[in-house]
Enzyme design. Structure first.
Site, short mmCIF file in Angstrom:
data_model
loop_
_atom_site.label_atom_id
_atom_site.label_comp_id
_atom_site.label_asym_id
_atom_site.label_seq_id
_atom_site.Cartn_x
_atom_site.Cartn_y
_atom_site.Cartn_z
N HIS A 111 41.74 36.88 28.97
CA HIS A 111 41.60 36.64 30.24
C HIS A 111 42.62 37.91 31.17
CE1 HIS A 111 42.29 34.99 34.34
NE2 HIS A 111 41.24 34.59 34.24
N CYS A 126 37.17 38.57 34.71
CA CYS A 126 37.52 37.77 35.96
C CYS A 126 37.43 38.85 37.13
CB CYS A 126 38.63 37.00 35.68
SG CYS A 126 39.21 36.07 37.04
N HIS A 129 33.98 35.33 35.04
CA HIS A 129 34.63 34.31 36.19
C HIS A 129 34.16 34.98 37.24
CE1 HIS A 129 38.29 32.37 33.60
NE2 HIS A 129 37.13 32.00 33.08
N ASP A 185 34.35 30.65 39.97
CA ASP A 185 35.95 30.49 39.85
C ASP A 185 36.45 29.79 40.99
OD1 ASP A 185 38.01 30.76 38.41
OD2 ASP A 185 38.19 32.93 38.46
N HIS A 186 37.79 29.78 41.27
CA HIS A 186 38.46 29.08 42.19
C HIS A 186 37.60 28.98 43.62
CE1 HIS A 186 42.12 30.97 40.21
NE2 HIS A 186 41.31 30.43 39.58
N TYR A 209 40.29 23.97 42.00
CA TYR A 209 39.26 23.37 40.87
C TYR A 209 38.68 22.21 41.53
CZ TYR A 209 40.24 26.95 37.71
OH TYR A 209 40.38 28.21 37.08
C1 DNO Z 1 42.93 30.39 36.52
C2 DNO Z 1 42.47 30.77 35.23
C3 DNO Z 1 43.57 30.95 34.19
C4 DNO Z 1 42.90 31.32 32.92
C5 DNO Z 1 43.95 31.74 31.62
C6 DNO Z 1 43.16 31.99 30.51
O1 DNO Z 1 42.25 29.51 37.31
O2 DNO Z 1 41.35 31.49 35.25
O3 DNO Z 1 44.50 30.11 34.07
O4 DNO Z 1 42.36 30.02 32.16
O5 DNO Z 1 44.82 32.65 32.08
O6 DNO Z 1 43.92 31.63 29.43
#
Ligand code: DNO
Length: 355
Positions: free
Chosen positions: A207, A245, A272, A317-318, A331
């Protein structure tokens, strides 16, 4: 691609597997053993129990986010091999349980960082936001001094609270670790785990660092195209891949997201996808997924994933907090479900027009 949804487990998440199953097109979840600590071995029994719970709800585990890396591995201290051995056993146990995707990060001390958990937008929704100006005013060692393992304080989902209580110690550990050293330690780790990944067909998906620059003076390396290609080359094995991401690489406006995706063909194992709205190059907020709500062209991001024949899991994602939902910052159910549906719509349209 397979549309998936991150789930924090029945003990921690306000979102249920039954709700996730009702989001059109979502077939898998991305989860982890949330009570495990970095460096511990995950037992087959614990992995199996997690898997059975998800499967009973009519879903499957599409990947693990994350198996966290012990700091000894990141700083390359003498005892790192013990923790790498444990990591390898965890990978073997995941492989035996037919789980083939592991997301992880190599960020020193902090995982993703935001300065506001609920910035209000004109429509009344709240979003996570980041401003470099606010970070520059903070002394991190003081900020986390009072955090104990039960405190939610400033800890974001995915952070490990027990580490935050050792903040001074952690900063000291990284004192002599610069970017090159971090790359070297990452290489050492990957070279040791690759034979297991080959044997069990496990895709490792790093990530990116978020934000994609150094925070609190700590080195951060997974931040741009040059560095991620350096990492792919340094351990040139298809199982050494990335979590693309968009919201993390996108924090740096110099990163051309579709171009980065195309340069990583065959190595993007997980995606993501989310949007950001920039108010200035160092102040951004997490907008809705829709292109017109933020700064990124989400169609172009999905098109690039389509063009590289991306077959892995993708997750919204978020999300914003909307409709009075109370959930973990970023989340909740509602806005991420809207995101999944929007991304599915883009994908269907792209697939039909380029058949
Ligand atoms: C945030 C996530 C990160 C991710 C970590 C992977 O929302 O995308 O916390 O899970 O960095 O290890």
């Amino acid at each position: 691609m397979e549309m998936t949804f991150r789930w924090y487990g029945s003990k921690h998440d306000s979102v249920t597997l039954q709700q996730i199953r009702q989001i059109p097109g979502v077939t898998g979840v991305i989860t982890t053993l949330y009570d495990s600590k970095p460096g511990e071995v995950w037992s087959i029994e614990a992995i199996r129990a997690m898997k059975e719970e998800v499967e009973k709800a009519g879903l499957h585990i599409a990947g693990i986010e994350s198996v966290n890396i012990h700091d000894a591995i990141k700083v390359g201290s003498e005892d790192r091999d013990k923790y790498i051995d444990n990591y390898i056993t965890t990978l073997e146990n995941l492989g035996k349980e037919d789980i083939h995707l592991v997301c992880y990060n190599f960020m020193p001390v902090f995982d993703w960082t935001r300065t506001e958990l609920a910035r209000k937008r004109p429509d009344g929704s709240t979003v996570l936001a980041y401003s470099q100006e606010s970070i520059d005013k903070i002394d991190p060692e003081k900020m986390f001094e009072s955090i104990d393992s039960d405190s939610n304080g400033f800890v974001l989902p995915g952070w490990e609270p027990e580490r935050m209580s050792k903040i001074k110690e952690l900063f000291a550990m990284y004192e002599n670790v610069d970017d090159d050293k971090l790359f070297e330690n990452l290489k050492y780790f990957l070279e040791r785990i690759m034979p297991t990944c080959d044997k069990y067909d496990i895709n490792m998906a790093i990530h990116p660092d978020d934000p994609a620059w150094s925070v609190f003076g700590l080195p951060r390396i997974i931040i741009n195209q040059e560095n991620i290609l350096r990492m792919m080359k340094m351990v040139d094995n298809p199982h050494n891949g990335v979590t693309f991401c968009s919201g993390s690489y996108g924090t740096n406006l110099a990163n051309n997201l579709p171009e980065m995706i195309r340069s990583l063909k065959g190595r993007v194992h997980f995606a993501h996808v989310r949007n950001l709205k920039f108010n200035s190059p160092t102040d951004f907020e997490e907008a809705a997924h829709l292109s017109s709500d933020g700064t990124f062209d989400m169609y172009e991001i999905m098109k690039a994933l389509y063009d590289i024949d991306f077959k892995g899991p993708i997750r919204p994602d978020h999300g914003r907090m909307i409709w009075d939902e109370v959930a973990m910052p970023g989340y909740g159910l509602y806005d991420r479900a809207l995101g999944a549906t929007y991304l599915n719509g883009l994908w269907e349209a792209i697939a039909k027009s380029y058949k």
